[in-house]
Structure formats: structure tokens, C-alpha cells
Design a protein around this motif. Structure first.
Motif, PDB file in Angstrom:
ATOM      1  N   TYR A 196       0.774  -1.291  -0.088  1.00 32.11           N
ATOM      2  CA  TYR A 196       0.121  -0.009  -0.066  1.00 32.11           C
ATOM      3  C   TYR A 196       0.922   1.356  -0.033  1.00 32.11           C
ATOM      4  N   ALA A 197       1.956   1.258   0.597  1.00 33.50           N
ATOM      5  CA  ALA A 197       2.878   2.412   0.567  1.00 33.50           C
ATOM      6  C   ALA A 197       3.477   2.783  -0.794  1.00 33.50           C
ATOM      7  N   LEU A 238      -2.610   5.175   6.317  1.00 26.96           N
ATOM      8  CA  LEU A 238      -1.460   4.472   5.941  1.00 26.96           C
ATOM      9  C   LEU A 238      -0.327   4.801   7.173  1.00 26.96           C
ATOM     10  N   GLY A 239      -0.265   5.822   7.449  1.00 21.86           N
ATOM     11  CA  GLY A 239       0.751   6.461   8.572  1.00 21.86           C
ATOM     12  C   GLY A 239       0.408   5.789   9.749  1.00 21.86           C
ATOM     13  N   SER A 280      -9.689   0.092   1.937  1.00 22.99           N
ATOM     14  CA  SER A 280      -9.080  -1.151   1.495  1.00 22.99           C
ATOM     15  C   SER A 280      -8.365  -1.503   3.102  1.00 22.99           C
ATOM     16  N   LEU A 281      -7.535  -0.420   3.656  1.00 25.54           N
ATOM     17  CA  LEU A 281      -6.904  -0.611   4.936  1.00 25.54           C
ATOM     18  C   LEU A 281      -8.049  -0.696   5.999  1.00 25.54           C
ATOM     19  N   ALA A 285      -8.686   0.579  12.598  1.00 26.42           N
ATOM     20  CA  ALA A 285     -10.169   0.669  13.148  1.00 26.42           C
ATOM     21  C   ALA A 285     -10.826   1.814  13.022  1.00 26.42           C
ATOM     22  N   THR A 286     -12.079   1.936  12.997  1.00 26.15           N
ATOM     23  CA  THR A 286     -12.875   3.039  12.817  1.00 26.15           C
ATOM     24  C   THR A 286     -12.634   4.058  13.538  1.00 26.15           C
ATOM     25  N   GLY A 287     -12.377   3.887  14.698  1.00 28.39           N
ATOM     26  CA  GLY A 287     -11.991   5.045  15.923  1.00 28.39           C
ATOM     27  C   GLY A 287     -10.607   5.912  15.442  1.00 28.39           C
ATOM     28  N   GLU A 288      -9.879   5.107  14.865  1.00 29.21           N
ATOM     29  CA  GLU A 288      -8.506   5.776  14.513  1.00 29.21           C
ATOM     30  C   GLU A 288      -8.588   6.838  13.436  1.00 29.21           C
ATOM     31  N   ILE A 289      -9.628   6.875  12.608  1.00 25.59           N
ATOM     32  CA  ILE A 289      -9.813   7.946  11.741  1.00 25.59           C
ATOM     33  C   ILE A 289     -10.929   8.803  11.942  1.00 25.59           C
TER      34      ILE A 289
END
Length: 535
Positions: free
Chosen positions: A14-15, A57-58, A411-412, A419-423
Motif C-alpha cells: 500500500y505504501a 497508512l501512517g 482497503s486499509l 479501526a474506525t476509531g482511528e480515523i
């Protein structure tokens, strides 16, 4: 030496995809992303959506790090995000005079520009040569500034920048009554360059105001001076107008696929789950095709019958575009992300498979999301008679950075790297969750002991203003003056919030000002007069 895990190998893939399809367009000086190698302008909205894959991605690298190099990669990706967000900030701060004027005029000619020069952060077209007034784009910037700051990124550096962001809040807070050009930049569906009230703009403004309220822009290193304040009445106004509009997108647009960003990620602006489902079903039934969704009905953009030499149409032309509207794959990425957030594995799988079938294979097999799919010129009549039967061809930008970014982000999420909470660290995804009923409590206070005694004689026992010390009670107009000073900054010639009456929600709170607790009486207008009541 420890071998690379399967997760690490997948992330490396992905990177490479991110580098070859998104970051290769990032200017090393300004951090802005050009739309393509040929089109060097940087659109505010597109830039924000395009950097989300880098942000995601980070975070994925940071929590799945196998080696020190992974942590270094996570840091580099995060700084790419910070650089872009600060690039957009620089673009807007160079137009600080427009922010100042727009707060008072709300004129299309006084609005922030919608696109900038990627290399210089300067403007590229005149004030009246483009549909610049796009409240949703400015709101999207504030929404992700809040989300990214909450995730740990440090984007705002100085108190001057904090003051500018506070004034951007004042710039968008009246979105519920501002006619703008909307997500697609051309305004009214007749494509005459006429601004109109757009649900997508109102919803994104509501989300931004809620997300950034009481947020410390310096993160863990801040204090009271770096906190952003939002009046709750403005949020409620946006909520009421949005609720009254949906599922309709605007006066001219029955439905718009752009509403996916309002009812789900990233805004989550609608609290009524039934209204969310109705809007979603309208988009699917009226706009979805074999290659994605068309933006709205009778959208002529890049269709074979559109005259590319003219920015606007004649009203009679709209009929020509019926049933041949271009279909945009980017909207399927919204459905994938929506499925992840709602826990609908069937929806996620269905749209991932559909999207994989229309991606373009580039060099070394990399998957590219095209901007749109159009009906071939020689098949127009056939498609018009039998919609969704003709094989379409990809057109526009390849990759479409907005779509490419959301494809990678989806995709990530779908593969468990995020996880949804991360974004969504500010938890906007819970907007439709059942909440306890709101209980309104009214406190009656006597202005002085004489009135207190009069009320007692009539069987009403109340406290006086003096009795509730150290809480101080002031008239609502004082609160209006306090808010008028918020965001003032001499260095940038910012005057803060225009003086306006504060609504009942704003006066129904306790305020701590210089270590003293204040409450304010609401302002009510009747027959041209103002009366004050103690709550």
C-alpha cells in the motif's frame, strides 16, 4: 534478522501504491497536491480527501510496526499530512482579508478561493471567474483539522494561526443560510453559475462546528488560549435546516451522491437513522449504475452531448443528458467505508468486488481509480433508450486522487489495518446512537430582594441574584460583546465574530471567564422590543 510479517508486506504494498499514485503529486515546498501531472492547480476539497490515505497508512504503520524502519515510515507519512494541511492553511491565511469581509457580507466575491497554485499557494483565477464559495470545502478542512489534531498530529503552531482558525469558524457558522456553489462548483443544477443552499454544505459545516468545538489546537501542549469555541445555536440552526432538506440535496437537485459524505463518513452529520437510510436508498435507486454513481440526475459533465468549450449550459440542454450521466467510481468507496463503520460485511464485500471490476491496471499492475466512466459517443442513443446496458469507457483523470485515496483508505479499513476509531477519534460515527431525552430545566431568579419578597407573598420561593454568589448573572448582550472579541488579532487584522444576539442555547450555559463563573439571561425579541428572562 527478524523476517517481515505478512501485515508488513501488505502495508509495504500500500505504501508503494500511495507513493506512485498520490504522493508523487505533492509539491515538496508547499505540500499541496496538484490534480494531475497536466493540471497543476490544487483544489481544497480534493487535497483533503486525497491525503486521507496517507494519514490512514501512517497510523497503520505505527501500530503494525515490525521494524524501526516502519516507525520512521509512519513518521514520514504523518509529516506529509501535516505539510499538506499547513499548505492549505497558508493558502487561506493569504486571503485573510476575504475571511474578514465574508463574515459581514457573505458575498460570493468575498469568499475564500476553491483552488490555488500548487507551487506558490497563490490564487489562479479571479474572484468572479470560478464558483469559489464552497462552504463544504472550508468546513471539510476544519473537520479534518480537528480529527487529525485529536489523533495526535500537530498542525497549528502559533496563536496567530489559532485566531485565524477561530475566524474560519465564524466564516462557516452561518452555513444554514448561505447559498454557495456546492461540492461540484457550478451551483444550481441548470449550470448557470447560480449559487443555492446545499445540504452537503450545511451538513459539513454542522459536522465541522461540532468537531472543533472546545478543541485545543495545540493538543496536549496547549492551554485556554489555543481552544476553539463554537456557539451551540449555530450548530442547531444547521441541524434544523439539514433535517428539513434531506433527502433532497438542494432546490434544483432532487438527490446528490455527494450526500454520502454527510450521512456517513466523514461528517456523520445526520442524527436520525431513518433519514440516513432514506437518503442512502434514494442515492442507490436513482443514481447508482454499473460503474459507480452519477453525481445527480441530468448531470452533463463530460458526457458526449456536453459542449466542453462552455462552462455553463442553456436550461433546455439538461434533457439531453438524461440517462447518459457519467458514473463515478469514487462513490463506491464511500459505500465500502460506510459498510465498515456500520458493521455491514455484506455491503463491504459487495462494493469491494464491484470496485475491483472497474479499476484500471497501470504499470506493474497497480490499481488505479479513474475519475469517471462515460458512454461512448456512438452508443448514446442506445444507452438513452436502455439505461445501464452500454459498456462505458473511463475518462478524466487516471488516477482520480480523491477516489484513489478513499479506495486505499477503504482497503486499509476493510482488511483490519485500521479501526474506525482511528480515523474518527472524535467519535462522530455515534451520531445516530440512541441518546437520553433532553430535559429542560428553568431557573427563576429575582433581580433583587424586593422582587424576591413580592414573589414570596404570592407563594413563589426563589433566590435572588445575590444569593447565588459566586456565580454572576449578566444580561445576554454582555455575552454578545464577549463573543465579538473572540478571535480578534491585530497582527492579522481580524476583528473576531460580528456582533450578533446570542441564542437561548448559548445563554443556557455556565461560562468560566478569568476564574469567575458567569451565566447570562437570554435575549428575546417581540414586536421590536427586547426582554430579558432569568433561566
Amino acid at each position: 534478522m527478524r523476517s517481515r510479517s505478512n501485515s508488513g508486506v501488505r502495508l509495504d504494498g500500500y505504501a508503494r501504491l500511495v507513493q506512485q499514485t498520490i504522493l508523487c503529486y505533492q509539491n515538496p515546498v508547499t505540500g499541496l497536491l496538484s490534480a494531475s501531472h497536466e493540471q497543476k492547480d490544487a483544489w481544497v476539497r480534493d487535497n483533503i480527501y486525497s491525503i486521507l490515505a496517507v494519514w490512514g497508512l501512517g497510523m497503520a504503520y505505527r501500530k503494525n510496526a515490525d521494524r524501526d524502519e516502519d516507525k520512521a515510515k509512519a513518521y514520514e507519512l504523518e509529516q506529509n499530512v501535516v505539510k499538506l494541511m499547513r499548505g492549505l492553511l497558508q493558502c487561506m491565511m493569504r486571503q485573510v482579508a476575504k475571511v474578514e469581509k465574508f463574515k459581514h457580507t457573505q458575498s460570493t466575491k468575498d469568499s475564500l478561493h476553491a483552488k490555488y497554485n500548487t507551487a506558490t499557494c497563490g490564487t489562479v483565477v479571479g474572484d468572479d471567474q470560478w464558483g469559489h464559495l464552497q462552504v463544504d470545502a472550508t468546513s471539510l478542512f476544519l473537520l479534518f483539522l480537528a480529527q487529525m489534531t485529536a489523533s495526535g498530529l500537530r498542525i497549528i503552531f502559533t496563536l496567530d494561526e489559532v485566531a485565524f482558525i477561530q475566524n474560519l469558524v465564524f466564516y462557516i457558522e452561518a452555513a444554514y443560510k448561505v447559498a454557495d456553489y456546492g461540492m461540484w462548483e457550478r451551483g444550481d443544477k441548470t449550470n448557470q453559475g447560480i449559487p443555492e443552499l446545499n445540504a452537503s454544505s450545511v451538513g459539513m459545516a454542522k459536522a465541522a462546528l461540532e468537531a472543533i468545538d472546545e478543541l485545543d489546537l495545540f493538543g496536549a501542549h496547549g492551554g485556554r488560549k489555543s481552544v476553539i469555541h463554537v456557539l451551540p445555536d449555530e450548530v442547531e440552526h444547521c441541524q434544523s435546516i439539514l433535517f428539513s432538506m434531506l433527502p433532497r440535496a438542494s432546490t434544483s437537485k432532487e438527490i446528490d451522491a455527494g450526500l454520502l459524505s454527510i450521512i456517513s463518513f466523514p461528517a456523520f452529520a445526520v442524527e436520525d437513522v431513518n433519514l440516513v437510510n432514506v437518503t442512502k436508498n434514494e442515492i442507490i435507486s436513482k443514481l447508482q449504475g454499473r460503474y459507480g454513481c452519477c453525481r445527480f440526475l441530468r448531470d452533463g459533465y463530460k458526457t458526449p452531448r456536453e459542449d466542453p468549450n462552455r462552462l455553463h449550459y442553456d436550461p433546455a440542454e439538461l434533457k439531453l443528458f438524461e440517462n447518459i450521466e457519467c458514473e463515478w467510481p469514487v462513490f463506491w468507496t464511500y459505500f465500502i467505508i460506510d459498510g465498515v463503520f456500520s458493521g455491514d460485511a455484506v455491503q463491504v464485500q459487495e462494493y469491494r468486488e464491484a470496485l475491483e471490476g472497474i479499476l484500471i491496471r497501470g504499470k506493474n499492475g497497480i490499481r488505479l481509480v479513474p475519475e469517471l466512466y462515460a458512454v461512448p459517443p456512438n452508443k448514446v442513443d442506445e444507452e438513452y433508450k436502455n439505461p445501464h446496458t452500454v459498456d462505458r469507457v473511463p475518462m478524466g483523470k487516471v488516477p482520480h486522487l480523491w477516489g484513489q485515496s478513499l479506495y486505499i483508505l477503504s482497503s486499509l479499513l476493510a482488511e483490519g489495518f485500521l479501526a474506525t476509531g482511528e480515523i474518527d477519534p472524535l467519535n462522530r460515527r455515534f451520531s445516530t446512537s440512541v441518546k437520553p431525552d433532553v430535559v429542560v430545566q428553568v431557573t427563576v431568579l429575582a433581580e433583587n430582594n424586593h422582587i424576591k419578597d413580592l414573589l414570596r407573598k404570592h407563594g413563589v420561593s426563589v433566590q435572588s441574584i445575590a444569593d447565588i454568589h459566586p456565580i454572576q448573572v449578566q444580561p445576554g448582550r454582555i455575552l454578545s460583546h464577549i463573543y465579538a472579541k473572540l478571535g480578534r488579532n491585530k497582527n492579522m487584522n481580524l476583528s473576531g465574530r460580528p456582533y450578533r444576539h446570542i441564542g437561548v442555547l448559548g445563554t443556557s450555559k455556565l461560562y468560566v471567564i478569568r476564574n469567575q463563573i458567569f451565566t447570562f439571561t437570554p435575549q428575546v425579541r417581540r414586536a421590536g422590543q427586547r426582554a430579558s428572562f432569568f433561566y
